[in-house]
Scaffold this active site. Structure first.
Site, PDB file in Angstrom:
ATOM      1  N   ASN A   9       0.861  -1.186   0.000  1.00  0.00           N
ATOM      2  CA  ASN A   9       0.000   0.000   0.000  1.00  0.00           C
ATOM      3  C   ASN A   9       0.894   1.232   0.000  1.00  0.00           C
ATOM      4  O   ASN A   9       1.522   1.543   1.006  1.00  0.00           O
ATOM      5  CB  ASN A   9      -0.895  -0.030   1.250  1.00  0.00           C
ATOM      6  CG  ASN A   9      -1.699   1.237   1.406  1.00  0.00           C
ATOM      7  OD1 ASN A   9      -1.830   2.027   0.472  1.00  0.00           O
ATOM      8  ND2 ASN A   9      -2.258   1.442   2.593  1.00  0.00           N
ATOM      9  N   TRP A  10       0.933   1.921  -1.153  1.00  0.00           N
ATOM     10  CA  TRP A  10       1.858   3.056  -1.280  1.00  0.00           C
ATOM     11  C   TRP A  10       1.324   4.332  -0.638  1.00  0.00           C
ATOM     12  O   TRP A  10       2.040   5.338  -0.582  1.00  0.00           O
ATOM     13  CB  TRP A  10       2.144   3.338  -2.757  1.00  0.00           C
ATOM     14  CG  TRP A  10       2.888   2.256  -3.465  1.00  0.00           C
ATOM     15  CD1 TRP A  10       3.296   1.053  -2.957  1.00  0.00           C
ATOM     16  CD2 TRP A  10       3.303   2.268  -4.833  1.00  0.00           C
ATOM     17  NE1 TRP A  10       3.946   0.318  -3.919  1.00  0.00           N
ATOM     18  CE2 TRP A  10       3.961   1.040  -5.081  1.00  0.00           C
ATOM     19  CE3 TRP A  10       3.194   3.184  -5.871  1.00  0.00           C
ATOM     20  CZ2 TRP A  10       4.501   0.719  -6.326  1.00  0.00           C
ATOM     21  CZ3 TRP A  10       3.723   2.868  -7.108  1.00  0.00           C
ATOM     22  CH2 TRP A  10       4.375   1.650  -7.337  1.00  0.00           C
ATOM     23  N   LYS A  11       0.063   4.330  -0.242  1.00  0.00           N
ATOM     24  CA  LYS A  11      -0.540   5.538   0.344  1.00  0.00           C
ATOM     25  C   LYS A  11      -0.319   6.728  -0.598  1.00  0.00           C
ATOM     26  O   LYS A  11      -0.454   6.574  -1.791  1.00  0.00           O
ATOM     27  CB  LYS A  11       0.024   5.780   1.740  1.00  0.00           C
ATOM     28  CG  LYS A  11      -0.022   4.505   2.587  1.00  0.00           C
ATOM     29  CD  LYS A  11       0.229   4.742   4.026  1.00  0.00           C
ATOM     30  CE  LYS A  11       0.295   3.387   4.733  1.00  0.00           C
ATOM     31  NZ  LYS A  11       0.134   3.500   6.160  1.00  0.00           N
ATOM     32  N   HIS A  95      -9.592   0.992   4.702  1.00  0.00           N
ATOM     33  CA  HIS A  95      -8.313   1.155   5.397  1.00  0.00           C
ATOM     34  C   HIS A  95      -8.507   2.107   6.587  1.00  0.00           C
ATOM     35  O   HIS A  95      -9.289   3.060   6.507  1.00  0.00           O
ATOM     36  CB  HIS A  95      -7.264   1.716   4.435  1.00  0.00           C
ATOM     37  CG  HIS A  95      -5.878   1.673   4.988  1.00  0.00           C
ATOM     38  ND1 HIS A  95      -5.417   2.608   5.882  1.00  0.00           N
ATOM     39  CD2 HIS A  95      -4.867   0.790   4.811  1.00  0.00           C
ATOM     40  CE1 HIS A  95      -4.168   2.310   6.216  1.00  0.00           C
ATOM     41  NE2 HIS A  95      -3.816   1.210   5.573  1.00  0.00           N
ATOM     42  N   GLU A  97      -6.828   4.461   7.666  1.00  0.00           N
ATOM     43  CA  GLU A  97      -6.564   5.883   7.380  1.00  0.00           C
ATOM     44  C   GLU A  97      -7.762   6.529   6.686  1.00  0.00           C
ATOM     45  O   GLU A  97      -8.014   7.721   6.862  1.00  0.00           O
ATOM     46  CB  GLU A  97      -5.260   6.029   6.574  1.00  0.00           C
ATOM     47  CG  GLU A  97      -4.057   5.781   7.482  1.00  0.00           C
ATOM     48  CD  GLU A  97      -2.789   5.321   6.791  1.00  0.00           C
ATOM     49  OE1 GLU A  97      -2.723   5.366   5.549  1.00  0.00           O
ATOM     50  OE2 GLU A  97      -1.861   4.892   7.501  1.00  0.00           O
ATOM     51  N   GLU A 167      -5.600  -5.280  10.289  1.00  0.00           N
ATOM     52  CA  GLU A 167      -4.581  -4.259  10.525  1.00  0.00           C
ATOM     53  C   GLU A 167      -4.869  -3.535  11.834  1.00  0.00           C
ATOM     54  O   GLU A 167      -5.667  -2.586  11.860  1.00  0.00           O
ATOM     55  CB  GLU A 167      -4.596  -3.240   9.381  1.00  0.00           C
ATOM     56  CG  GLU A 167      -4.290  -3.842   8.023  1.00  0.00           C
ATOM     57  CD  GLU A 167      -3.719  -2.792   7.090  1.00  0.00           C
ATOM     58  OE1 GLU A 167      -2.591  -2.997   6.635  1.00  0.00           O
ATOM     59  OE2 GLU A 167      -4.355  -1.768   6.857  1.00  0.00           O
ATOM     60  N   GLY A 173       2.296   1.928  10.690  1.00  0.00           N
ATOM     61  CA  GLY A 173       3.238   3.050  10.579  1.00  0.00           C
ATOM     62  C   GLY A 173       3.925   3.410  11.887  1.00  0.00           C
ATOM     63  O   GLY A 173       4.528   4.469  11.996  1.00  0.00           O
ATOM     64  N   SER A 213       3.288  -2.555  10.206  1.00  0.00           N
ATOM     65  CA  SER A 213       4.746  -2.554  10.361  1.00  0.00           C
ATOM     66  C   SER A 213       5.406  -3.876   9.947  1.00  0.00           C
ATOM     67  O   SER A 213       6.344  -4.339  10.601  1.00  0.00           O
ATOM     68  CB  SER A 213       5.121  -2.176  11.793  1.00  0.00           C
ATOM     69  OG  SER A 213       4.649  -0.869  12.090  1.00  0.00           O
ATOM     70  N   GLY A 234       2.772  -1.244   4.270  1.00  0.00           N
ATOM     71  CA  GLY A 234       2.810   0.182   3.956  1.00  0.00           C
ATOM     72  C   GLY A 234       4.243   0.641   3.731  1.00  0.00           C
ATOM     73  O   GLY A 234       4.814   0.450   2.660  1.00  0.00           O
ATOM     74  N   GLY A 235       4.841   1.195   4.771  1.00  0.00           N
ATOM     75  CA  GLY A 235       6.176   1.803   4.674  1.00  0.00           C
ATOM     76  C   GLY A 235       7.212   0.951   3.949  1.00  0.00           C
ATOM     77  O   GLY A 235       7.921   1.449   3.059  1.00  0.00           O
TER      78      GLY A 235
HETATM   79  C1  PEP Z   1      -0.796  -0.048   5.864  1.00  0.00           C
HETATM   80  O1  PEP Z   1      -0.806   1.107   5.513  1.00  0.00           O
HETATM   81  O2  PEP Z   1      -1.709  -0.800   5.478  1.00  0.00           O
HETATM   82  C2  PEP Z   1       0.285  -0.502   6.729  1.00  0.00           C
HETATM   83  C3  PEP Z   1       0.180  -1.686   7.261  1.00  0.00           C
HETATM   84  O3  PEP Z   1       1.331   0.362   6.939  1.00  0.00           O
HETATM   85  P1  PEP Z   1       2.756   0.017   7.654  1.00  0.00           P
HETATM   86  O4  PEP Z   1       3.258  -1.265   7.026  1.00  0.00           O
HETATM   87  O5  PEP Z   1       3.625   1.178   7.320  1.00  0.00           O
HETATM   88  O6  PEP Z   1       2.491  -0.153   9.099  1.00  0.00           O
END
Ligand code: PEP
Length: 252
Positions: A9-11, A95, A97, A167, A173, A213, A234-235
């Site tokens: 997930n590049w956000k 999601h 966010e 999640e 994050g 994470s 994500g990251g």
């Molecule tokens: C996400 O945005 O779905 C996510 C899990 O982010 P991260 O891996 O950065 O925690």
């Protein structure tokens, strides 16, 4: 056997040029990865570029959100058919966010899931508790509510076309990952919800990704849990090297 899915997930990151270059860089890792499906979720502006760069490869493209209407006066929104037109096969829905920043409700998640399925997209439906909810002993209550609200009214056959992502909001994050056992416990709970609502074989086939994470250093321990069917990253999905390492996580 549930085939694992590793999704990035590049956000709100990456330009068109960065998208094309990233896809080229991860293609070798994706081609090597017979054990899993590989999905990337760029921002709306880069979806078509990602799909074009991924053509002929194993890499699939997901959007990060969708509107439930086919078209209409919805400034800033994107319809399911537009995502297909851009080359998407998947779409992330619900999601945390979106829930936090845009007031996404379970009712809207439900409308989006139905619209995505109708268009032929594969929804990746996200659920997860906040830290206060976990500390208040409300994790399962929250997951049940998001599951039942977000997936209300689906037929078992429609349900069999979705995947889910567990999640925990406190792990997104933050660098703070759920332990593999904690994640597996929630996945088991969600699978039980699926069994009650849609049937045993549908529950058994449901792929539940863990997100929060995930990194090259912790992915193998998470994936060693039979209940964890992949990762939503994500990251660590933003750098080709770390995403490639997650895709090809060490397996026995
Ligand atoms: C996400 O945005 O779905 C996510 C899990 O982010 P991260 O891996 O950065 O925690």
């Amino acid at each position: 056997m549930r085939k694992p899915v590793i999704a990035g997930n590049w956000k709100m990151y990456k330009t068109l040029a960065e998208t094309a270059s990233f896809i080229e860089k991860i293609k070798p890792a994706a081609e090597k990865a017979d054990h899993c499906e590989v999905v990337v979720a760029p921002p709306f502006t880069a979806l078509a570029a990602a799909a074009q760069a991924a053509r002929g490869s194993k890499v699939k493209v997901a959007a990060q959100d969708v509107h439930w209407d086919k078209e209409g006066a919805h400034t800033g929104d994107i319809a399911p058919g537009m995502l297909l037109d851009a080359g998407c096969t998947h779409v992330i829905i619900g999601h945390s966010e979106r829930r936090q920043d845009h007031g996404e409700t379970d009712e809207n998640v439900n409308r989006k899931v139905k619209a995505a399925l109708k268009a032929g997209l594969i929804p990746i439906v996200c659920v997860g508790e906040t830290l206060a909810e976990r500390e208040g002993g409300r994790t399962q209550e929250v997951l049940a509510c998001q599951f039942q609200g977000g997936l209300a009214g689906l037929t078992p056959s429609e349900f069999s076309r979705i995947m889910m992502a567990y999640e925990p909001v406190w792990a997104i994050g933050t660098g703070r990952t759920a332990t593999p056992e904690m994640a597996a416990e929630s996945h088991r709970f969600l699978r039980e919800q699926a069994r009650k609502a849609f049937g045993a074989s549908e529950a058994e086939a449901l792929r539940i990704l863990y997100g929060g994470s995930v990194k090259p250093e912790n992915v193998a321990a998470l994936m060693a849990q039979g209940e964890i069917d992949g990762a939503l990253v994500g990251g660590a999905s933003l750098k080709a090297e770390s995403f490639s390492a997650i895709v090809n996580y060490p397996r026995d």
